[in-house]
Design a protein around this motif. Structure first.
Motif: not given
Lengths: 211, 320
Positions: B185, B277-278, B302-303
């Motif tokens: 991140q 997720t991600g 995505d987030e």
């Protein structure tokens, strides 16, 4: 007690002389020991021979040392200082080395790697972290110096030893008692004081636990 | 000038008394803004390669450039200040509080106290540490928390390049995973050029846009994780990355490498649990979802929970 009141000026003078001799020894000895230690940290191979030599110097009896120095530099404060500084080197160099070596190498690597100059690294990081052990060396040095400085009065270096030797020659218990009291008081006091400093430095080096 | 942040020109490093060079005639280009992991066994030269960039080690021959400038032409500490450095031993200054540790380089750079304080606040948020930690001392923190501070301290002067030498090697597995996620991140957010040494294949695959595989002082392959898995350059690379079972191999491939990208969002309520997720999620988690009854497609979101792609059995099989 009567003796102290009557001769307080002499007691004071001898005490000041003794303190002066001790402090002068410490300052000059540190000025020698610090560069020697920093050099030894770079050239590790010399560490063992140098410490062995300092150990040898330390075991020479003080009377013999003074007897050896007087023909070379005469009597008075000079041979006393030389002898006391020479004796001091063992504890100072040994503890300076131990102090700097006690620092976790990762701390030094991180400091160097992030771009701290060597002076800044030394003052801000290395010295504070090595300080507790260095103060330990200073504590030993001061207490032994106070003791050996007593004998230095034998070669006219002054100090509280004068009182003790006079007392012995003149069979004067008051002089002996006051001399012994002041010398040991001085030694105990400085030992306690430095012990506290040492503990304070240790707490600081570990990161004080402030709850 | 192109966008190379770090360039090695025929760099060799032979340590005194060593029979073989630790790093041998190495040429390398690291693109600015990329996350490159250096993978290899201990003694392969990966750490030496890294530590020549901030001149902890000096090359025996060849030269290294950062941002087009030869590193030996810069003052040593000026070079190091523009490079963030994180090591396995962490090396926080134990006698300084967390905020003093982080402020080390900003103070050298003579920033104003206000600017330093703002920077500390920002960095603590970035590495997910509470502001209340400022006045604490390193000994009061866990290993994972200490390395977060180490990371914040390394980024304090806002360096464009970060060198990380097995930074999570001594940290427990659970904390290590969250640190890895956060590292990804942070890199996305700040677009730093990161060189990250590790001996953990999984970590190298997960973090790296590209991976340098090293052995005996030589780069064996420098490629994307997927290419290294699909087309290992030689037997050494193959042995290193080839897991003995395919299940583990799935763990090394990211969802984004297998998914079919989509732009229109289907009805979210119909997905049930069939989503990961991600983009960096591993195909292992995708497989686990596909094995559930009633699930035929897994959505990659995505987030913000916005779908970016889908993966079916067929696409998954193609990658194995």
């Amino acid at each position: 007690m009567d003796y102290a009141i009557k001769h307080y000026d002499q007691l004071l003078l001898l005490t000041v002389q003794h303190i002066f001799l001790t402090l002068a020894t410490l300052v000059i000895a540190l000025l020698i020991a610090l560069p020697v230690s920093l050099l030894l940290l770079r050239v590790q191979a010399f560490t063992i021979p140098v410490l062995a030599a300092l150990g040898l110097v330390y075991v020479v009896p003080s009377m013999a040392m003074f007897a050896f120095l007087v023909p070379l530099v005469g009597v008075g404060i000079t041979p006393a200082l030389i002898a006391l500084i020479a004796y001091s080197q063992l504890f100072l160099v040994r503890n300076l080395l131990a102090g700097f070596k006690s620092i976790n190498p990762s701390i030094i690597e991180a400091g160097r790697g992030m771009g701290l100059g060597s002076l800044r690294l030394f003052w801000r990081i290395e010295l504070p972290l090595a300080l507790p052990i260095i103060i330990g060396g200073i504590r030993l040095t001061i207490t032994t110096t106070i003791g050996i400085a007593t004998i230095a009065s034998w070669i006219n270096a002054g100090g509280l030893g004068v009182l003790l030797f006079d007392g012995l020659y003149q069979n004067n218990p008051a002089k002996i008692i006051w001399g012994a009291l002041l010398v040991s008081g001085m030694a105990i006091l400085s030992n306690q004081l430095l012990f506290r400093l040492e503990r304070k430095a240790l707490r600081r080096a570990k990161g004080e636990v402030s709850l | 000038m192109n966008q190379d942040a770090i360039v090695f020109n025929r760099v060799t490093k032979t340590f005194p008394k060593a029979a073989k060079p630790a790093v041998n005639e190495t040429n390398l280009r690291i693109e600015a803004g990329s996350f490159v992991t250096i993978l290899g066994a201990s003694g392969c030269g990966k750490t030496t390669l890294l530590k020549m960039i901030n001149r902890i080690h000096e090359p025996s021959s060849g030269n290294i450039l950062i941002n087009g400038q030869e590193i030996t032409k810069m003052p040593l500490n000026a070079l190091r200040i523009q490079i963030g450095y994180v090591i396995q031993g962490i090396g926080l200054f134990p006698h300084l509080s967390i905020e003093e540790n982080i402020a080390t380089i900003p103070k050298v750079l003579k920033w104003s106290p206000k600017r330093i304080e703002e920077r500390i606040d920002y960095l603590l948020d970035l590495v997910h540490l509470p502001q209340s930690f400022k006045k604490r001392y390193p000994a009061q923190l866990s290993g994972g928390q200490q390395q977060r501070v180490g990371l914040a301290r390394a980024m304090a002067g806002d360096p464009a390049i970060m060198l990380m030498d097995e930074p999570f090697g001594a940290i427990d597995a659970i904390t290590r995973e969250s640190l890895q996620d956060e590292m990804i991140q942070i890199q996305k957010k700040l677009n730093k050029t990161i060189l990250f040494v590790t001996h953990d294949v999984q970590e190298a695959m997960k973090l790296g846009d590209r991976i340098i595989v090293m052995n005996e002082g030589t780069i064996q392959q420098y490629d994307t994780p997927l290419e290294i898995l699909a087309r290992p350059a030689n037997e050494f690379v193959q042995k290193l990355v080839k897991s003995d079972n395919q299940f583990n191999q799935l763990d090394l491939i990211k969802a984004e490498d297998a998914m079919v990208p989509i732009d229109s969002a289907p009805n979210a309520s119909s997905w049930g649990e069939a989503r990961v997720t991600g983009r960096e999620s591993s195909l292992k988690s995708v497989l686990l979802l596909l094995l559930q009854p009633e699930v035929s497609v897994v959505w990659v979101v995505d987030e913000q929970d916005i779908p970016v792609g889908s993966i079916t059995w067929e696409q998954l099989k193609l990658k194995v």
